[in-house]
Design an enzyme around this catalytic site. Structure first.
Site, short mmCIF file in Angstrom:
data_model
loop_
_atom_site.label_atom_id
_atom_site.label_comp_id
_atom_site.label_asym_id
_atom_site.label_seq_id
_atom_site.Cartn_x
_atom_site.Cartn_y
_atom_site.Cartn_z
N LYS A 183 -10.31 -0.93 23.15
CA LYS A 183 -10.86 -1.96 22.26
C LYS A 183 -11.52 -1.19 21.12
O LYS A 183 -12.66 -0.75 21.24
CB LYS A 183 -11.87 -2.82 23.03
CG LYS A 183 -12.09 -4.23 22.54
CD LYS A 183 -12.62 -4.32 21.14
CE LYS A 183 -14.09 -3.98 21.03
NZ LYS A 183 -14.52 -3.79 19.61
N GLU A 206 -21.27 7.71 25.31
CA GLU A 206 -21.61 8.67 24.26
C GLU A 206 -22.32 7.87 23.19
O GLU A 206 -21.68 7.11 22.45
CB GLU A 206 -20.31 9.33 23.78
CG GLU A 206 -20.52 10.70 23.22
CD GLU A 206 -20.86 10.64 21.77
OE1 GLU A 206 -22.07 10.56 21.46
OE2 GLU A 206 -19.95 10.63 20.96
N CYS A 242 -22.84 10.78 15.17
CA CYS A 242 -23.96 10.83 16.12
C CYS A 242 -24.50 12.25 16.28
O CYS A 242 -25.56 12.45 16.84
CB CYS A 242 -23.55 10.25 17.45
SG CYS A 242 -21.97 10.88 17.98
N GLU A 295 -32.09 7.11 13.93
CA GLU A 295 -30.87 7.70 13.38
C GLU A 295 -30.61 7.04 12.02
O GLU A 295 -30.49 5.82 11.93
CB GLU A 295 -29.75 7.33 14.36
CG GLU A 295 -28.54 8.18 14.31
CD GLU A 295 -27.56 7.85 15.43
OE1 GLU A 295 -27.61 6.73 16.01
OE2 GLU A 295 -26.72 8.71 15.72
P1 ADP Z 1 -22.18 0.90 15.75
O1 ADP Z 1 -23.62 0.54 15.56
O2 ADP Z 1 -21.90 2.33 15.60
O3 ADP Z 1 -21.21 -0.01 15.05
P2 ADP Z 1 -21.72 -0.50 18.20
O4 ADP Z 1 -22.26 -0.05 19.50
O5 ADP Z 1 -22.20 -1.78 17.64
O6 ADP Z 1 -21.94 0.74 17.27
O7 ADP Z 1 -20.14 -0.57 18.25
C1 ADP Z 1 -19.35 0.33 18.92
C2 ADP Z 1 -18.25 -0.42 19.63
O8 ADP Z 1 -18.86 -1.33 20.55
C3 ADP Z 1 -17.36 -1.26 18.72
O9 ADP Z 1 -16.03 -1.22 19.20
C4 ADP Z 1 -17.95 -2.65 18.89
O10 ADP Z 1 -17.01 -3.68 18.65
C5 ADP Z 1 -18.34 -2.64 20.35
N1 ADP Z 1 -19.36 -3.61 20.73
C6 ADP Z 1 -20.33 -4.16 19.98
N2 ADP Z 1 -21.09 -5.03 20.71
C7 ADP Z 1 -20.58 -5.00 21.96
C8 ADP Z 1 -20.92 -5.66 23.19
N3 ADP Z 1 -21.94 -6.51 23.28
N4 ADP Z 1 -20.18 -5.38 24.29
C9 ADP Z 1 -19.16 -4.50 24.21
N5 ADP Z 1 -18.79 -3.87 23.10
C10 ADP Z 1 -19.49 -4.10 21.99
#
Ligand code: ADP
Length: 484
Positions: free
Chosen positions: A177, A253, A287, A385
C-alpha cells in the site's frame, strides 16, 4: 510545459484492475501543482482480493527454490536499471526530487532487489548438538508467509524495494500500500515484476486515499503474518497496536531527529560537504536527515559561513529542469511546517544566516535552503523533525555535553559526527542512542547494511542479513530414533 502520465490501473493478484469502486483520484506534481496522472481509489474489497491472491500464491512461492527467486529478483533489478530514465521522470513528477536524485534513487532501489536476490541463496539453517545419541536438533528457516508493506512518499521506489526485496527472497508474498501521494513509482515497479515473470499473486499494489480503511483490512486478517511500515511514529503506533490482535510481526521504520556533530579536530571542508548532502538529500525530507547541527565552539563561525555559502549555491526549482538541485516539498502543509520552525527559531532569538522564506517560484511548494545560527534547545527545530531544507546550528563546548544533548530526544534513528580522534570515534559510537551512526559520513544507507532505529524511531532493521531475518521464521525440528 505540462507533462501527463495518463491513467494508471491497480495491480491486484497479477492483474491490472480499475478497482471495484471505479472512482479515481489525482496525483499532483508538487513543482507545478498540475495533475500528472490519475489512479483508481481502491476500497477494502480490493484489498481483500489482493490478500486472497497472496494466500493462494504463498504455498508455491514459499516452497520454490532460492535460485528461482533470486533469478526473478535479478531480472527485476536489471529491468529497473534499464528503465532508469523513465522511472526517474515518473518519480520527479510525482514527488518533486530533482531528476539526478531520482535517477540515484532508482539505482539505489534496484540494489535492494539485486542484493536480496543474491542473499536468497544463503538462507542457512543450523545443526545443534543434542543431549542423547538418538536425537538430532535441526533448525530451518521458513518464510513468515503473506506480508504487507505500507510505504511513504519520500522515497517512492527505494522504500518499496527495501521491503519487497527481502520478502520475495525469503519466499513471502507481499501486498504493497504505497503512499497516496506517490503511487506511480510503485505501479511502475509492479510492471517490472510482471515482466520479470513473478508468479501471479506474489505481489500486489493497492492504491487508495483512505489509508486507514485499507490498512485495517490487512491488520485484521489473520492470514497476513507480517507488516512492514515506513512512515510517521504516530501511524507506526497505531499499526503496532492493531498488530497485537493477530500477533503479526512488525517492522517499523519511523521518524528521526538526527544530530550532526562536528568536533574541532574534524576536516571542516569535508564536514560541510557531508552536512550539505545529509541535510539536503530529498530536500531534507528524509528520516535520516540531519536536523540538529552541534558544532564545537572554536569552529562554529567558520562552519556556519561555509554551510551558508554551499546552501546558497543550490538552485531551487522544478526537478525536471537542468541544473536544479533542490526541488519542491511534497505538499503545502510541509512548507507551512518548515516555515513555522524557522519563524519560531527567529522569534526565540536564532540568527537567520540565509534563506528563511518560501521560494519565489510562481507555483509549487518551494522553500529556500535555510541556515539558522545560535539555535537553542527550546526551539521547535531542535525538538521536532523539520522534514525540510533547514540547517539549525548550535555551538557546544565538550564531548560529554554534546552526547547528552544529542541523546535528549525520544527518537533514535541516525546520528552523525565528524572527528579524527579514534578514541572519540568509539566513545561516541557506543554512547549515542541511535541505530545508525555515520562517522565522517553523511550518507551511510546501503543495501547490505542494517538500517533502523531505537526508541520512537521504530523496531527492526531493513537491508542486510538482519533485514532478511525479519521475513523468516525459525523452525526447530527435533529428530529422534536415529539409532533405531
Ligand atoms: P508521512 O507523515 O511521512 O506522510 P504517514 O505515516 O502519514 O507519514 O504515511 C506513511 C504511510 O502510512 C502512507 O502510505 C500513508 O498512506 C499511510 N497511512 C497514513 N495513515 C494511516 C493509518 N491510519 N493506517 C495505516 N496507514 C496509514
Amino acid at each position: 510545459m505540462t507533462v501527463t502520465l495518463g491513467d494508471y490501473p491497480l495491480f491486484i493478484g497479477g492483474n491490472w484492475s480499475s478497482g471495484i469502486s471505479d472512482k479515481r483520484f489525482d496525483i499532483v506534481n508538487p513543482a507545478t501543482e498540475e495533475v500528472v496522472a490519475t489512479v483508481p481509489n481502491a476500497v477494502p474489497e480490493d484489498m481483500h482480493m489482493a490478500i486472497e491472491a497472496a494466500v493462494i500464491a504463498q504455498t508455491e512461492w514459499g516452497n520454490s527454490v532460492a535460485s528461482y527467486r533470486a533469478q526473478i529478483l535479478a531480472r527485476a533489478a536489471h529491468l529497473m536499471r534499464e528503465r532508469v530514465e523513465k522511472l526517474a521522470e515518473v518519480m520527479t513528477l510525482e514527488e518533486g526530487k530533482p531528476l539526478a536524485d531520482a535517477r540515484g534513487e532508482v539505482l539505489y532501489a534496484a540494489s535492494f532487489l539485486e542484493w536480496f536476490g543474491e542473499e536468497a541463496k544463503r538462507i542457512y539453517g543450523d545443526m545443534i548438538p543434542a543431549n542423547t545419541p538418538e536425537k538430532r536438533i535441526v533448525v530451518i528457516k521458513r518464510p513468515v508467509g503473506v506480508t504487507a508493506a505500507i510505504t511513504p512518499w519520500n522515497f517512492p521506489a527505494a522504500m518499496i524495494t527495501r521491503k519487497v526485496g527481502p520478502a520475495l527472497a525469503a519466499g513471502c508474498t507481499m501486498i504493497i500500500k504505497p503512499s497516496e501521494l506517490t503511487p506511480l513509482s510503485a505501479l511502475e515497479i509492479a510492471k517490472i515484476f510482471e515482466e520479470a515473470e513473478l508468479p501471479k499473486g506474489v505481489l500486489s499494489v493497492v492504491v487508495g486515499n483512505d489509508a486507514s480503511a485499507l490498512a485495517k483490512v490487512v491488520m485484521d486478517d489473520m492470514r497476513v503474518r507480517k507488516i512492514s511500515f515506513t512512515g510517521s511514529t504516530e501511524v507506526g503506533k497505531i499499526l503496532m497496536r492493531q498488530a497485537a490482535d493477530t500477533m503479526k510481526r512488525v517492522s517499523l521504520e519511523l521518524g528521526g531527529h538526527a544530530p550532526f556533530i562536528v568536533f574541532d579536530d574534524a576536516n571542516i571542508d569535508d564536514a560541510v560537504e557531508q552536512a550539505v548532502i545529509c541535510k539536503m538529500r530529498g530536500m531534507g525530507e528524509t528520516c535520516v536527515s540531519a536536523n540538529r547541527f552541534y558544532v564545537q565552539q572554536g569552529i562554529v563561525e567558520a562552519f556556519t559561513e561555509k554551510m551558508a555559502t554551499r546552501m546558497g549555491q543550490m538552485r531551487v526549482g522544478n526537478g525536471l529542469d537542468a541544473g536544479i538541485s533542490v526541488g519542491p516539498l511534497i505538499e503545502p502543509a510541509a512548507v507551512d511546517k518548515v516555515d513555522r520552525h524557522v519563524q519560531d527559531a527567529v522569534d526565540q532569538g536564532a540568527t537567520l544566516i540565509s534563506g528563511g522564506k518560501r521560494h519565489s517560484e510562481p507555483r509549487g511548494y518551494f522553500y529556500e535552503p535555510t541556515v539558522l545560527a545560535n539555535v537553542t534547545e527550546s526551539m521547535l527545530v531542535m525538538n521536532e523533525e523539520t522534514f525540510g531544507p533547514v540547517a539549525a546550528i548550535t555551538p557546544f563546548t565538550d564531548e560529554d555535553e554534546v552526547i547528552e544533548r544529542a541523546n535528549h530526544s525520544p527518537f533514535g534513528l541516525a546520528a552523525y559526527y565528524f572527528t579524527r580522534d579514534i578514541g572519540r570515534v568509539f566513545r561516541l559510537a557506543e554512547r549515542l542512542e541511535y541505530g545508525i551512526i555515520g562517522v565522517n559520513d553523511g550518507m551511510p544507507s546501503t543495501a547490505q547494511a542494517p538500517f533502523g532505529g531505537v526508541k520512537l524511531s521504530g523496531i527492526g532493521r531493513e537491508g542486510s542479513k538482519y533485514g532478511l531475518e525479519e521475513y523468516l521464521d525459525i523452525k526447530y525440528i527435533s529428530l529422534g530414533g536415529i539409532l533405531k
